[in-house]
Scaffold this active site. Structure first.
Site, PDB file in Angstrom:
ATOM      1  N   LYS A 126       0.871  -1.187   0.000  1.00  0.00           N
ATOM      2  CA  LYS A 126       0.000   0.000   0.000  1.00  0.00           C
ATOM      3  C   LYS A 126       0.895   1.221   0.000  1.00  0.00           C
ATOM      4  O   LYS A 126       2.012   1.188   0.514  1.00  0.00           O
ATOM      5  CB  LYS A 126      -0.864   0.017   1.267  1.00  0.00           C
ATOM      6  CG  LYS A 126      -2.062   0.913   1.159  1.00  0.00           C
ATOM      7  CD  LYS A 126      -3.213   0.172   0.469  1.00  0.00           C
ATOM      8  CE  LYS A 126      -4.411   1.041   0.238  1.00  0.00           C
ATOM      9  NZ  LYS A 126      -5.564   0.234  -0.169  1.00  0.00           N
ATOM     10  N   ASP A 166      -7.105   4.201  -4.384  1.00  0.00           N
ATOM     11  CA  ASP A 166      -7.746   4.053  -3.067  1.00  0.00           C
ATOM     12  C   ASP A 166      -8.354   5.430  -2.787  1.00  0.00           C
ATOM     13  O   ASP A 166      -8.611   6.189  -3.740  1.00  0.00           O
ATOM     14  CB  ASP A 166      -6.722   3.637  -1.999  1.00  0.00           C
ATOM     15  CG  ASP A 166      -7.377   3.164  -0.693  1.00  0.00           C
ATOM     16  OD1 ASP A 166      -7.827   2.026  -0.621  1.00  0.00           O
ATOM     17  OD2 ASP A 166      -7.456   3.967   0.275  1.00  0.00           O
TER      18      ASP A 166
HETATM   19  P1  NDP Z   1     -12.990   7.731  -2.633  1.00  0.00           P
HETATM   20  O1  NDP Z   1     -11.906   8.697  -2.459  1.00  0.00           O
HETATM   21  O2  NDP Z   1     -13.573   7.504  -3.962  1.00  0.00           O
HETATM   22  O3  NDP Z   1     -14.189   8.061  -1.642  1.00  0.00           O
HETATM   23  C1  NDP Z   1     -13.985   8.135  -0.286  1.00  0.00           C
HETATM   24  C2  NDP Z   1     -15.270   8.511   0.396  1.00  0.00           C
HETATM   25  O4  NDP Z   1     -15.142   8.333   1.805  1.00  0.00           O
HETATM   26  C3  NDP Z   1     -15.625   9.980   0.197  1.00  0.00           C
HETATM   27  O5  NDP Z   1     -17.011  10.103   0.252  1.00  0.00           O
HETATM   28  C4  NDP Z   1     -14.969  10.630   1.408  1.00  0.00           C
HETATM   29  O6  NDP Z   1     -15.541  11.867   1.793  1.00  0.00           O
HETATM   30  C5  NDP Z   1     -15.219   9.617   2.472  1.00  0.00           C
HETATM   31  N1  NDP Z   1     -14.148   9.702   3.477  1.00  0.00           N
HETATM   32  C6  NDP Z   1     -12.818   9.546   3.282  1.00  0.00           C
HETATM   33  N2  NDP Z   1     -12.135   9.754   4.410  1.00  0.00           N
HETATM   34  C7  NDP Z   1     -13.057  10.040   5.345  1.00  0.00           C
HETATM   35  C8  NDP Z   1     -12.982  10.330   6.717  1.00  0.00           C
HETATM   36  N3  NDP Z   1     -11.798  10.379   7.358  1.00  0.00           N
HETATM   37  N4  NDP Z   1     -14.148  10.569   7.357  1.00  0.00           N
HETATM   38  C9  NDP Z   1     -15.342  10.516   6.711  1.00  0.00           C
HETATM   39  N5  NDP Z   1     -15.473  10.242   5.397  1.00  0.00           N
HETATM   40  C10 NDP Z   1     -14.350  10.008   4.737  1.00  0.00           C
HETATM   41  O7  NDP Z   1     -12.416   6.351  -2.031  1.00  0.00           O
HETATM   42  P2  NDP Z   1     -12.919   4.867  -2.275  1.00  0.00           P
HETATM   43  O8  NDP Z   1     -14.387   4.830  -2.454  1.00  0.00           O
HETATM   44  O9  NDP Z   1     -12.049   4.255  -3.283  1.00  0.00           O
HETATM   45  O10 NDP Z   1     -12.528   4.180  -0.878  1.00  0.00           O
HETATM   46  C11 NDP Z   1     -13.439   4.085   0.205  1.00  0.00           C
HETATM   47  C12 NDP Z   1     -12.984   2.964   1.114  1.00  0.00           C
HETATM   48  O11 NDP Z   1     -12.941   1.723   0.399  1.00  0.00           O
HETATM   49  C13 NDP Z   1     -11.581   3.126   1.697  1.00  0.00           C
HETATM   50  O12 NDP Z   1     -11.554   2.555   2.990  1.00  0.00           O
HETATM   51  C14 NDP Z   1     -10.725   2.288   0.776  1.00  0.00           C
HETATM   52  O13 NDP Z   1      -9.542   1.847   1.408  1.00  0.00           O
HETATM   53  C15 NDP Z   1     -11.655   1.124   0.515  1.00  0.00           C
HETATM   54  N6  NDP Z   1     -11.390   0.339  -0.693  1.00  0.00           N
HETATM   55  C16 NDP Z   1     -11.296   0.921  -1.914  1.00  0.00           C
HETATM   56  C17 NDP Z   1     -11.068   0.136  -3.033  1.00  0.00           C
HETATM   57  C18 NDP Z   1     -11.025   0.701  -4.406  1.00  0.00           C
HETATM   58  O14 NDP Z   1     -10.913  -0.066  -5.341  1.00  0.00           O
HETATM   59  N7  NDP Z   1     -11.132   1.993  -4.606  1.00  0.00           N
HETATM   60  C19 NDP Z   1     -10.872  -1.326  -2.913  1.00  0.00           C
HETATM   61  C20 NDP Z   1     -11.067  -1.830  -1.585  1.00  0.00           C
HETATM   62  C21 NDP Z   1     -11.297  -1.008  -0.535  1.00  0.00           C
HETATM   63  P3  NDP Z   1     -14.756  13.245   1.504  1.00  0.00           P
HETATM   64  O15 NDP Z   1     -15.009  13.525   0.066  1.00  0.00           O
HETATM   65  O16 NDP Z   1     -15.357  14.221   2.435  1.00  0.00           O
HETATM   66  O17 NDP Z   1     -13.310  12.985   1.811  1.00  0.00           O
HETATM   67  O1  2IT Z   2      -7.870  -1.649  -0.650  1.00  0.00           O
HETATM   68  C1  2IT Z   2      -7.841  -2.128  -1.805  1.00  0.00           C
HETATM   69  O2  2IT Z   2      -7.964  -3.346  -2.009  1.00  0.00           O
HETATM   70  C2  2IT Z   2      -7.649  -1.227  -2.940  1.00  0.00           C
HETATM   71  N1  2IT Z   2      -7.589  -0.020  -2.726  1.00  0.00           N
HETATM   72  C3  2IT Z   2      -7.505  -1.758  -4.330  1.00  0.00           C
HETATM   73  C4  2IT Z   2      -6.110  -2.245  -4.573  1.00  0.00           C
HETATM   74  C5  2IT Z   2      -5.799  -2.652  -5.979  1.00  0.00           C
HETATM   75  O3  2IT Z   2      -4.617  -2.944  -6.207  1.00  0.00           O
HETATM   76  O4  2IT Z   2      -6.655  -2.674  -6.853  1.00  0.00           O
END
Ligand code: NDP
Ligand code: 2IT
Length: 451
Positions: A126, A166
């Site tokens: 990561k 992420d």
């Molecule tokens: P994005 O940046 O697309 O969206 C993040 C969302 O979460 C936004 O709405 C953001 O609000 C909110 N957020 C982030 N930090 C905080 C915080 N500290 N408190 C409250 N709200 C918060 O990210 P993703 O959708 O990609 O990721 C969301 C989660 O999913 C994370 O935990 C990530 O690790 C996990 N994840 C993502 C994957 C991927 O493929 N993208 C794969 C697996 C897991 P704001 O705009 O206000 O910051």
């Molecule tokens: O937390 C996760 O699994 C991710 N943000 C996606 C990682 C990836 O390599 O697609």
């Protein structure tokens, strides 16, 4: 705790005393491994756990970049290469002001076992930076990404380490990062996943985490003779994972009534249908706006976030809940509220969204809990499929990728539910995921000697 796992945990506490999130991730993992440690003397003998909690490599670097006023700004960059036991390091990049070594290490640690569960040959890593993309112009984001990649490029490669998105890293950032890698290395390589469809990306990668979350939840529910049809769901966040979770729930006949960002949440009792969801996608991904604008457009309630109080999002009557924002977004009081309101399933879209206490409350109250390692593995799984397509120099159809994703999520469910029944107890998917993910990595480490 067993004396063996306790010793490993104590070592982490004394070596990394300030790394709260990393300690939390290790602790919940070790609690599961406790249940099998006596049956695996080779794990103790070869000090597998001691090695697993120590990253193979941590890179920390300066990221200087020029803002639109011509001033130099300095951020800190990270890449934690946790384990290459079963494949090249693989995992996302997070751009958020909260990013620090503890958060990077917890995410890299979780990634190792998540990637193992996908059944694809990927190790765990990561990275990211404390850069805050909010309020930055496209040009500032581009200059930041170019500077970040100028250092990162010497540590990654298609057979070494393959980053992806992420929090704060989506299609725009991956494009800038990829362009800079290509320019420096003079190579059109599959070194990042989540690329645009025009330059080597895979169909369904943007959808994969949210879709996968719903597929896994569907598999759990199916065994209980339940489904999404007519179900009311809570979703937090409004980014990549949240958006495609809503999309798939809608497709299966469910109704999502909440979304949020770090400033607040909306409640839409009528349900976030496809037209409203497309408004959210444009609002967040193109205009980079706030969820508050949803409430203004559709005339629904908006509740501002007050971090000193339990999150009102988890205090609404519903069937299933999907935390899709960030770590520790469900704390003790939130879990008690979910139980009180009769929630039946919590599917973790975010990484480690539940605190240790809240997980205990949910599972001991009979709530089905789909842990992040399994539940959000769809994203990295399709990243793995993107790597395969890049190596083949082919592109699969969206239907094929979606079919593969569904197969992988069903297989994950099978493995974690079997591991739960064999080593812990039925429906303890936390133990099931930790144990099933661990076994393969452990065997690979033992086979490869002390590296
Ligand atoms: P994005 O940046 O697309 O969206 C993040 C969302 O979460 C936004 O709405 C953001 O609000 C909110 N957020 C982030 N930090 C905080 C915080 N500290 N408190 C409250 N709200 C918060 O990210 P993703 O959708 O990609 O990721 C969301 C989660 O999913 C994370 O935990 C990530 O690790 C996990 N994840 C993502 C994957 C991927 O493929 N993208 C794969 C697996 C897991 P704001 O705009 O206000 O910051
Ligand atoms: O937390 C996760 O699994 C991710 N943000 C996606 C990682 C990836 O390599 O697609």
């Amino acid at each position: 705790m067993h004396s063996q796992t306790e010793q490993v945990y104590q070592q982490v506490l004394s070596r990394d005393p300030n790394e709260r999130e990393f300690q939390q991730a290790v602790y919940t993992f070790l609690l599961s491994i406790d249940k099998i440690i006596d049956e695996l003397p080779e794990v103790t003998y070869h000090r597998v756990l001691e090695r697993m909690v120590e990253p193979e490599r941590v890179v920390m670097f300066r990221v200087p970049w020029m803002d639109d006023e011509g001033k130099c700004q300095v951020n800190r960059g990270f890449r934690v290469q946790m384990s290459s036991a079963i494949g090249p390091y693989k995992g996302g990049l997070r751009l958020h002001p909260s990013v620090n070594l503890s958060i990077m290490k917890f995410l890299a640690f979780e990634q190792v076992f998540k990637n193992s569960l996908t059944g694809l040959p990927m190790g765990g890593g990561k990275g990211g930076s404390d850069f805050n993309p909010k309020g930055k112009s496209d040009n500032e984001v581009m200059r930041f990404c170019q500077s970040f990649m100028t250092e990162l490029c010497r540590h990654i490669g298609p057979d070494t380490d393959v980053p992806a998105g992420d929090i704060g890293v989506g299609a725009r950032e991956i494009g800038y990062l990829y362009g800079q890698y290509k320019r420096i290395k003079n190579e059109f390589a599959g070194v990042l996943t989540g690329k645009g469809i025009e330059y080597g990306g895979s169909f369904i990668r943007p959808e994969a985490t949210g879709y996968g979350l719903v597929y896994l939840s569907e598999a759990i529910l199916r065994d209980k003779k339940m489904d999404f049809n007519g179900a009311t769901c809570l979703v937090s966040g409004s980014g990549n994972v949240a958006q495609f979770t809503v999309e798939k729930i809608n497709a299966l006949g469910g109704k999502v009534i909440t979304l949020s960002d770090s400033s607040g949440m909306i409640i839409d009792e009528a349900g976030i249908d496809s037209e409203k969801l497309s408004f959210v996608k444009t609002l967040k991904n193109v205009k980079r706006g706030r969820i508050k604008e949803y409430a203004e457009k559709y005339g629904v309630p908006y509740i501002e976030r007050n971090n000193s109080e339990p999150n009102p999002l988890w205090n609404i009557k519903a069937d299933y809940a999907f935390p899709c924002a960030t770590q520790n977004e469900i704390l003790k009081e939130d879990a008690l509220n979910l139980v009180k309101n009769g929630i039946k399933l919590v599917g973790e879209g975010a990484n480690m969204p539940c605190s240790i206490e809240s997980e205990e409350i949910l599972t001991s109250s009979g709530v089905l809990l789909a842990p992040a390692k399994a539940a959000n593995a769809g994203g990295v799984a399709v990243s793995g499929l993107e790597m395969s397509q890049n190596s083949q120099r082919l592109r699969w159809t969206p239907e094929k990728v979606d079919q593969e994703l569904k197969g992988i999520m069903n297989n994950i469910y099978k493995n974690i539910s079997e591991a739960a029944e064999t080593y812990s107890k039925k429906d303890n998917f936390i133990d099931g995921a930790n144990i099933a993910g661990f076994m393969k990595v452990s065997r690979a480490m033992i086979a490869q000697g002390y590296v």
